[in-house]
Design a protein around this motif. Structure first.
Motif, PDB file in Angstrom:
ATOM      1  N   ASN A   1       1.050  -1.224  -0.214  1.00 34.79           N
ATOM      2  CA  ASN A   1       0.019   0.276   0.037  1.00 34.79           C
ATOM      3  C   ASN A   1       0.660   1.311  -0.097  1.00 34.79           C
ATOM      4  O   ASN A   1       1.926   1.192   0.139  1.00 34.79           O
ATOM      5  N   THR A   2      -0.042   2.290  -0.596  1.00 33.90           N
ATOM      6  CA  THR A   2       1.302   3.752  -0.911  1.00 33.90           C
ATOM      7  C   THR A   2       0.446   5.007  -0.033  1.00 33.90           C
ATOM      8  O   THR A   2      -1.173   4.445   0.344  1.00 33.90           O
ATOM      9  N   GLY A   3       0.867   5.774   0.324  1.00 35.21           N
ATOM     10  CA  GLY A   3      -0.388   7.029   0.971  1.00 35.21           C
ATOM     11  C   GLY A   3      -0.585   6.855   2.004  1.00 35.21           C
ATOM     12  O   GLY A   3      -2.035   6.693   2.748  1.00 35.21           O
ATOM     13  N   TRP A   4      -0.008   6.476   3.153  1.00 36.70           N
ATOM     14  CA  TRP A   4      -0.271   6.614   4.793  1.00 36.70           C
ATOM     15  C   TRP A   4      -0.856   7.676   5.154  1.00 36.70           C
ATOM     16  O   TRP A   4      -0.377   8.789   4.644  1.00 36.70           O
TER      17      TRP A   4
ATOM     18  N   GLU B   1      -4.993   3.684   4.506  1.00 35.88           N
ATOM     19  CA  GLU B   1      -4.117   4.459   3.425  1.00 35.88           C
ATOM     20  C   GLU B   1      -5.571   5.347   2.796  1.00 35.88           C
ATOM     21  O   GLU B   1      -6.174   6.002   3.474  1.00 35.88           O
ATOM     22  N   LYS B   2      -5.351   6.138   1.872  1.00 37.71           N
ATOM     23  CA  LYS B   2      -5.514   7.043   1.852  1.00 37.71           C
ATOM     24  C   LYS B   2      -6.970   6.829   0.951  1.00 37.71           C
ATOM     25  O   LYS B   2      -7.198   5.942   0.307  1.00 37.71           O
TER      26      LYS B   2
ATOM     27  N   ARG C   1     -13.575   7.947   3.583  1.00 36.05           N
ATOM     28  CA  ARG C   1     -13.486   6.973   3.846  1.00 36.05           C
ATOM     29  C   ARG C   1     -13.705   6.019   4.123  1.00 36.05           C
ATOM     30  O   ARG C   1     -14.374   6.025   4.787  1.00 36.05           O
TER      31      ARG C   1
ATOM     32  N   ASP D   1     -12.090   1.107   0.186  1.00 37.29           N
ATOM     33  CA  ASP D   1     -10.702   1.928   0.503  1.00 37.29           C
ATOM     34  C   ASP D   1     -10.244   0.782   1.382  1.00 37.29           C
ATOM     35  O   ASP D   1      -9.437   0.692   0.473  1.00 37.29           O
ATOM     36  N   ILE D   2     -11.067   0.684   1.914  1.00 32.63           N
ATOM     37  CA  ILE D   2     -10.468  -0.360   3.553  1.00 32.63           C
ATOM     38  C   ILE D   2     -10.873  -1.447   2.829  1.00 32.63           C
ATOM     39  O   ILE D   2     -12.364  -1.704   2.830  1.00 32.63           O
TER      40      ILE D   2
ATOM     41  N   THR E   1      -6.620  -5.236   3.099  1.00 31.29           N
ATOM     42  CA  THR E   1      -5.751  -4.088   3.595  1.00 31.29           C
ATOM     43  C   THR E   1      -5.654  -4.632   4.805  1.00 31.29           C
ATOM     44  O   THR E   1      -3.994  -4.474   5.505  1.00 31.29           O
TER      45      THR E   1
END
Ligand SMILES: *[C@@H]1O[C@H](CO)[C@@H](O)[C@H](O)[C@H]1NC(C)=O
Ligand SMILES: *[C@@H]1O[C@H](CO)[C@@H](O)[C@H](O)[C@H]1NC(C)=O
Ligand SMILES: *[C@@H]1O[C@H](CO)[C@@H](O)[C@H](O)[C@H]1NC(C)=O
Ligand SMILES: *[C@@H]1O[C@H](CO)[C@@H](O)[C@H](O)[C@H]1NC(C)=O
Length: 280
Positions: free
Chosen positions: A31-34, A113-114, A121, A145-146, A167
């Protein structure tokens, strides 16, 4: 990798000290963008939690953090409540030392994540009920998203009904060894949160809340929009898991207050606080 294995082993040792009801939340490495854990009052979804969600507002206390961080201040009272559920009863200072060690191996602050849509979210909490079988919820679950799964809840071979993305995974540490090598530990449930769910949300019924229910309540704390899948029995009253052959209708929820938990979920769904998908 050998390093990773050793860390994992050390972690397991620590978790054993923290004992059975400590829960790890696992997050895939890709995952990116914490971003920081959600703060209240910043929801930009089409429908946000509001004063109309009476049951939610009667029970939700945002000052209780779902996950431990290096800065969580646990009181001795909270620790004592949690300690009585453990087989391994160490004192408070020992617990605090262990937590300090734990945060030298894992991230000292929880990360998420974003969202796809700024300020909204969305989360899918995927329980393990057999009512997911034949539901075709897969795409809807993967769209959020999650995607939080519970204990071992598999996806392989069940993608159409349960989706393919994960995730986060909330589980007892014993199940940790079945995870693949792309999954990393980042969060540990706050014992004070477990006490709060037990007392505030379940009126002290049962001994302690189930992993699934705690996960759902923690989603109310960290998400703007919660979609719950795979909770409760199927339409024939079966409480099997979606990956297992059917069991009889009789069931026991053991130390978990299954009835209160389901009633609370129903109430949240009634007031349109969560999206509740009942499956088949
Ligand atoms: C929320 O939790 C905090 C910390 O335990 C407590 O001090 C406060 O009274 C609680 N608020 C409500 C409304 O229960
Ligand atoms: C807490 O437990 C540790 C290890 O078991 C022990 O060394 C320490 O003396 C204990 N502290 C107190 C205040 O009882
Ligand atoms: C993870 O496991 C897969 C399959 O077992 C392997 O191909 C891959 O190299 C492993 N990755 C790491 C980072 O160890
Ligand atoms: C319920 O039981 C009936 C009869 O055994 C069966 O035909 C049906 O598929 C079952 N429904 C579900 C959702 O499993």
């Amino acid at each position: 990798c050998a390093d990773g294995k050793r860390m994992w082993f050390q972690f397991k040792m620590l978790i054993v000290l923290l004992a059975v009801t400590t829960i790890g939340v696992f997050l895939t490495a890709s995952n990116t963008g914490w971003i920081e854990l959600k703060m209240s009052g910043s929801c930009w979804c089409e429908k946000c939690f509001s004063e109309e969600n009476v049951f939610l507002n009667q029970h939700l206390n945002r000052s209780i953090e779902p996950f431990l961080s290096a800065t969580t201040s646990l009181t001795e009272d909270e620790y004592d409540w949690w300690r009585h559920l453990q087989s391994n009863r160490h004192n408070f200072s020992y617990f605090k030392e262990t937590i300090d060690k734990l945060f030298k191996i894992i991230s000292p602050t929880p990360v998420l994540e974003k969202p796809k849509t700024e300020g909204c979210r969305t989360c899918a909490v995927v329980g393990n009920s057999v009512n997911l079988k034949g539901s075709h919820y897969g795409p809807l679950i993967d769209f959020q998203d999650i995607v939080i799964r519970i204990n071992r809840g598999p996806t392989k071979g069940f993608e159409e009904d349960v989706g393919a993305r994960t995730t986060h995974r909330v589980m007892y540490p014993e199940s940790g060894s079945i995870l693949d090598n792309s999954t990393h530990l980042v969060m540990v449930l706050n014992p004070a949160f477990m006490k709060y769910v037990h007392q505030k949300w379940l009126g002290k019924k049962g001994k302690y809340p189930s992993t699934g229910f705690m996960t759902l309540i923690s989603a109310l704390h960290i998400c703007d929009e919660v979609h719950a899948f795979g909770f409760g029995a199927d339409s024939n009253g079966s409480w099997s898991h979606y990956w297992q052959p059917m069991k009889s209708k009789k069931f026991k929820t053991g130390p978990h207050p299954g009835k209160q938990e389901y009633a609370a979920i129903d109430k949240l769904a009634d007031e349109n606080t969560i999206y509740f998908y009942k499956g088949n």
